[in-house]
Design a protein around this motif. Sequence first.
Motif, PDB file in Angstrom:
ATOM      1  N   VAL A  47       0.833  -1.202   0.000  1.00 43.35           N
ATOM      2  CA  VAL A  47       0.000   0.000   0.000  1.00 43.35           C
ATOM      3  C   VAL A  47       0.867   1.251   0.000  1.00 43.35           C
ATOM      4  O   VAL A  47       0.577   2.237  -0.687  1.00 43.35           O
ATOM      5  CB  VAL A  47      -0.950  -0.008   1.218  1.00 43.35           C
ATOM      6  N   GLY A  48       1.962   1.224   0.761  1.00 37.63           N
ATOM      7  CA  GLY A  48       2.834   2.383   0.844  1.00 37.63           C
ATOM      8  C   GLY A  48       3.542   2.724  -0.449  1.00 37.63           C
ATOM      9  O   GLY A  48       3.951   3.872  -0.650  1.00 37.63           O
ATOM     10  N   THR A  49       3.694   1.742  -1.350  1.00 40.79           N
ATOM     11  CA  THR A  49       4.376   1.983  -2.627  1.00 40.79           C
ATOM     12  C   THR A  49       3.406   2.016  -3.798  1.00 40.79           C
ATOM     13  O   THR A  49       3.844   2.024  -4.953  1.00 40.79           O
ATOM     14  CB  THR A  49       5.427   0.885  -2.881  1.00 40.79           C
ATOM     15  N   ALA A  50       2.120   2.041  -3.516  1.00 42.77           N
ATOM     16  CA  ALA A  50       1.135   2.075  -4.605  1.00 42.77           C
ATOM     17  C   ALA A  50       1.234   3.399  -5.360  1.00 42.77           C
ATOM     18  O   ALA A  50       1.511   4.445  -4.771  1.00 42.77           O
ATOM     19  CB  ALA A  50      -0.274   1.894  -4.041  1.00 42.77           C
ATOM     20  N   PRO A  51       0.986   3.381  -6.678  1.00 50.08           N
ATOM     21  CA  PRO A  51       1.033   4.624  -7.455  1.00 50.08           C
ATOM     22  C   PRO A  51      -0.182   5.498  -7.145  1.00 50.08           C
ATOM     23  O   PRO A  51      -1.216   5.024  -6.688  1.00 50.08           O
ATOM     24  CB  PRO A  51       1.011   4.124  -8.907  1.00 50.08           C
ATOM     25  N   GLU A  52      -0.029   6.753  -7.412  1.00 54.55           N
ATOM     26  CA  GLU A  52      -1.165   7.667  -7.285  1.00 54.55           C
ATOM     27  C   GLU A  52      -2.047   7.556  -8.531  1.00 54.55           C
ATOM     28  O   GLU A  52      -1.553   7.253  -9.619  1.00 54.55           O
ATOM     29  CB  GLU A  52      -0.673   9.104  -7.122  1.00 54.55           C
ATOM     30  N   PRO A  53      -3.354   7.734  -8.375  1.00 56.74           N
ATOM     31  CA  PRO A  53      -4.091   8.129  -7.164  1.00 56.74           C
ATOM     32  C   PRO A  53      -4.517   6.947  -6.300  1.00 56.74           C
ATOM     33  O   PRO A  53      -5.281   7.128  -5.357  1.00 56.74           O
ATOM     34  CB  PRO A  53      -5.305   8.851  -7.740  1.00 56.74           C
ATOM     35  N   LEU A  54      -4.044   5.737  -6.638  1.00 60.79           N
ATOM     36  CA  LEU A  54      -4.486   4.558  -5.885  1.00 60.79           C
ATOM     37  C   LEU A  54      -4.067   4.650  -4.423  1.00 60.79           C
ATOM     38  O   LEU A  54      -4.839   4.286  -3.521  1.00 60.79           O
ATOM     39  CB  LEU A  54      -3.909   3.286  -6.517  1.00 60.79           C
ATOM     40  N   ALA A  55      -2.838   5.123  -4.177  1.00 59.16           N
ATOM     41  CA  ALA A  55      -2.344   5.195  -2.796  1.00 59.16           C
ATOM     42  C   ALA A  55      -3.237   6.091  -1.950  1.00 59.16           C
ATOM     43  O   ALA A  55      -3.631   5.731  -0.824  1.00 59.16           O
ATOM     44  CB  ALA A  55      -0.906   5.700  -2.788  1.00 59.16           C
ATOM     45  N   SER A  56      -3.589   7.279  -2.477  1.00 59.27           N
ATOM     46  CA  SER A  56      -4.428   8.208  -1.710  1.00 59.27           C
ATOM     47  C   SER A  56      -5.810   7.627  -1.449  1.00 59.27           C
ATOM     48  O   SER A  56      -6.363   7.739  -0.344  1.00 59.27           O
ATOM     49  CB  SER A  56      -4.555   9.540  -2.459  1.00 59.27           C
ATOM     50  N   THR A  57      -6.375   6.969  -2.451  1.00 55.77           N
ATOM     51  CA  THR A  57      -7.710   6.379  -2.307  1.00 55.77           C
ATOM     52  C   THR A  57      -7.722   5.317  -1.221  1.00 55.77           C
ATOM     53  O   THR A  57      -8.606   5.291  -0.348  1.00 55.77           O
ATOM     54  CB  THR A  57      -8.159   5.767  -3.649  1.00 55.77           C
ATOM     55  N   LEU A  58      -6.721   4.435  -1.257  1.00 54.82           N
ATOM     56  CA  LEU A  58      -6.717   3.304  -0.338  1.00 54.82           C
ATOM     57  C   LEU A  58      -6.321   3.718   1.078  1.00 54.82           C
ATOM     58  O   LEU A  58      -6.914   3.241   2.060  1.00 54.82           O
ATOM     59  CB  LEU A  58      -5.775   2.224  -0.857  1.00 54.82           C
ATOM     60  N   THR A  59      -5.333   4.584   1.221  1.00 50.57           N
ATOM     61  CA  THR A  59      -4.944   4.998   2.576  1.00 50.57           C
ATOM     62  C   THR A  59      -6.052   5.796   3.250  1.00 50.57           C
ATOM     63  O   THR A  59      -6.250   5.689   4.476  1.00 50.57           O
ATOM     64  CB  THR A  59      -3.648   5.830   2.536  1.00 50.57           C
ATOM     65  N   ALA A  60      -6.797   6.568   2.462  1.00 48.06           N
ATOM     66  CA  ALA A  60      -7.937   7.286   3.039  1.00 48.06           C
ATOM     67  C   ALA A  60      -8.987   6.310   3.545  1.00 48.06           C
ATOM     68  O   ALA A  60      -9.545   6.479   4.639  1.00 48.06           O
ATOM     69  CB  ALA A  60      -8.538   8.242   2.007  1.00 48.06           C
TER      70      ALA A  60
END
Length: 517
Positions: free
Chosen positions: A106-119
């Motif tokens: 999750v910490g290395t996911a590309p944007e915008p996926l990282a923002s969507t999932l961490t939120a």
Amino acid sequence: MSGETGAEGCWEFPDDFTLAQASAELTELETRSARQEVRRAALLGWMVQQQTLIDVHRWQIENATVDEPCATSLAAMQAKARTSITDTATAVCGGFRATWVDRARVGTAPEPLASTLTAAVGEGALTMRQASQLLKESGELDITSGQREFMIDQVVEHARGYHDRRGIPVSQGLFRTRLRRAAHHVAGPAKQEKAVQDRREVRLLRLEDRAGGLEVTGPETRVIAAMTRLDAIAKSAKAAGDQRTLAQLRADAALDLLIFGQPRDEDATSIDVPEGGGWPPAVVNVVISAASLLGANDFPGLMEDTLIDAHTVRDLAHGRGSVWRRIVADPVTGYAMNATVDSYRPTAEMARVVRARDGQCRSPGCTRPAARTELDHVQERRDDGPTRGTNFQTLCPVHHRLKSRRHWDAQIDTDGVVTWRLADGTITSTHPMDYRDFGIHDITPDRGEPGPADDSGGGTVVPIDPHDNPVAAYHAGLELDLQLELARDNEQLREQVESLRSQLDLANTYLSKNPPF
């Protein structure tokens, strides 16, 4: 917090504390935990980014260029860096490696996926595990980045709406159903099937109390069909009067099918008792003290990386086709002494003594048995490291590659102690296998003679301390060798006697039916 710790560290709660208050406090703790999980993922992502930059710089130096590596090479470097940081976090912080893998993904996911999932994780709509599964399974589908983003958005929106409406997170079962529907909608059944086929694997699970497990991943229809057959076999045996539970019958039938090709007529659990059907053909490595092998003590042995009781090892050792190999251990350190022999060629004997010394993968926290590891030059060959026993260690393939990429650094001393420097700068050490854990000190048999510290006239013998009396310890070792050889000869003799008795019985039976006169 409503509870307070008492004098002995136990939590105490007021008399008017209610279930609703307990549930509310748990919810608050989970909310804090979710935010901490997001922070962990962000920290891991930053560490992977820094390790990737270091690797890119090293690549530029090695290739004498200032150009950036191509996209494919850069992605491979990032994947290797993520593995390195995941293993570093597991070694330094502890816990399950799979948990750190989820956070790093999750910490290395590309944007915008990282923002969507961490939120979503921070809000409590998804767990870190679910966010990681969503990234992993969407990434395995042959779809575009836009389709992947749409698929993840669909699952997250459903989870967030469920959480908002009901005030509880989406269950794992409902999450899996929504993920499957989204994959079907975006990728279609053909691409889903290909992704499932690519994920096929079998994993060995190490459980507690001498138990093990097999995790089989494959197409759902085949897995369900296999389970249906096991269930039918179990129910058939149960209907015939078998006293085992259905769960036990399914487990025994599955192992019998894998080992023998069909359910055995006799008790399926007989495969675990040599006298009741014999051990299935297999090759395993077992370590046990000579004294325990001879029955002088009951120290357990080590099979692969699992402790097993002494009587089970004896049954294996005296079984037909078993091979014994002596390992000489230093009584002070417990390390294998014959593993320090140098040779300038990586012979089979060198590999044997290095594996005997190490016992398992020498990476911090790894317990893969040495028999399933690779020999690693501690001082790399490209750094003029010598090919000799004192420069070798055993590493599993994953940690061997990690060290070869210079993410971790290692040095070995004359005693075989390996000092590691991990990617975050942590310094730690791993040691050779300590054979004292298998009772190598308790080797003196009871001869009915009083020991030097025994003035009662009884039969207790004080074990020989090799440092007080090295000559006596040496002779005790020779005597053990003779006892081992005698025990093996006696076993072979018993087999020959049983064979002759069987032949004699056949001859007498024939003569009784066909008298000569």
